[in-house]
Design an enzyme around this catalytic site. Sequence first.
Site, short mmCIF file in Angstrom:
data_model
loop_
_atom_site.label_atom_id
_atom_site.label_comp_id
_atom_site.label_asym_id
_atom_site.label_seq_id
_atom_site.Cartn_x
_atom_site.Cartn_y
_atom_site.Cartn_z
N THR A 1 42.46 -14.49 12.09
CA THR A 1 43.24 -13.37 12.61
C THR A 1 42.46 -12.07 12.45
O THR A 1 41.84 -11.84 11.42
CB THR A 1 44.58 -13.27 11.85
OG1 THR A 1 45.31 -14.47 12.06
CG2 THR A 1 45.40 -12.09 12.35
N PRO B 1 50.97 -16.57 -2.88
CA PRO B 1 52.42 -16.33 -2.87
C PRO B 1 52.82 -15.09 -2.06
O PRO B 1 53.82 -15.13 -1.33
CB PRO B 1 52.76 -16.18 -4.37
CG PRO B 1 51.75 -17.06 -5.04
CD PRO B 1 50.49 -16.87 -4.25
N GLU C 1 51.13 -13.83 0.48
CA GLU C 1 50.91 -14.19 1.88
C GLU C 1 52.08 -15.02 2.41
O GLU C 1 52.58 -14.79 3.52
CB GLU C 1 49.62 -14.97 2.03
CG GLU C 1 49.34 -15.43 3.45
CD GLU C 1 48.02 -16.17 3.61
OE1 GLU C 1 47.83 -16.80 4.67
OE2 GLU C 1 47.19 -16.12 2.69
#
Length: 384
Positions: free
Chosen positions: A164, A247, A249
């Site tokens: 991304t 976590p 994310e």
Amino acid sequence: MSLQIPKSSWSSSPELEDLRELSRSFLQKELMPHQERWAAEKKLDREVWTKAGSLGLLCLSVPEEYGGGGGTFAHEAVLFEAQARVGENAWGVSVHNGIVAHYLLSYAAEEKKREWLPKLASGEFVGAIAMTEPGTGSDLQNIKTRAVREGDDYVINGAKTFITNGFHTDLVVVACKTDPEAGAQGVSLIAVETDTPGFRRGRVLDKVGMKGQDTAELFFDDVRVPAANLLGEQEGQGFIQLMTQLPQERLIIAVIAVAGLEAAVDLTLDYTKERTAFGRPIFHFQNTKFKLAEAATEAAVSRAFLDQCVERHLRGELDVQGAAMAKLWTTERVNKVVDDCLQLFGGYGYMNEYPIARAWADVRISRIFGGTSEIMKEIISRTL
């Protein structure tokens, strides 16, 4: 019409309300009019980042001493929710703000924080993180990208995919092996500025959904970077760093999923009350009412669980299991609800001009990235 959802305790302050309005206004004015063009080009305009930086929408939870907004995860979540609510899918701000900036804030050397974080906050730099490789998905301990120490430098060789912000990125956090024989203990994270010789971008990938987001392949051919670009005090800390940051994310993915779920139900309520069949609004058929009753309940339950997880995270109490549960539950629910909502649109639901069709394609990735649903179940089961 819209769902009647109680205000979340973590997001109801006047400051966060102002941020929500600023975010919504920016998204509607600067991003939504360009969605079709960006989808065709498979990337958004680079100046979106500098415009967002000038408004203070980047690095909201980075301390002011590094150029950030000095806020908390709640500030980031308000922005991510606004993006999902308006149906914007091209801007990879959740990766830039909520992931890359926090790897640097937590693990970069002090002089590198002061060099890089202000550039991320202004939009001069776009951040990306490169974990996935063509031959490895969730199996991070078996990545093949190598970083070899040569004097005061690391020399990096390898390939990454599904990255991304990959087309626009100026700074990418690369997961690589500094000791190929050590398994997870041989993984390190190294930041690479993309104007470094040997770095090159491959294709901007053609995805099922989120078509305007610049997701790309990245290649590292003898990329030489200073040893000071290593994140952490020594080699081999990368896997622990990844496990520590994942976590947040996964919670970000859950925040976006729940906001998208709520938006889909709102869209479908409006459509079914306006669209008629057999002489009456579609909403008045029992099947429609029952499906929407189920969807509204799914939204309410998901919101309550998400709010609990956000509050735990703000207190520093959200654990790996809780974040995995949040991601598993909310992404499975949003996929089910958006599919049910699309069905109520009939043939129009399959047309890309309708937001529900784009949402249906966009949400499918949520069960894959950040760790698949199957990986979430594995993580949860280990604690039982």
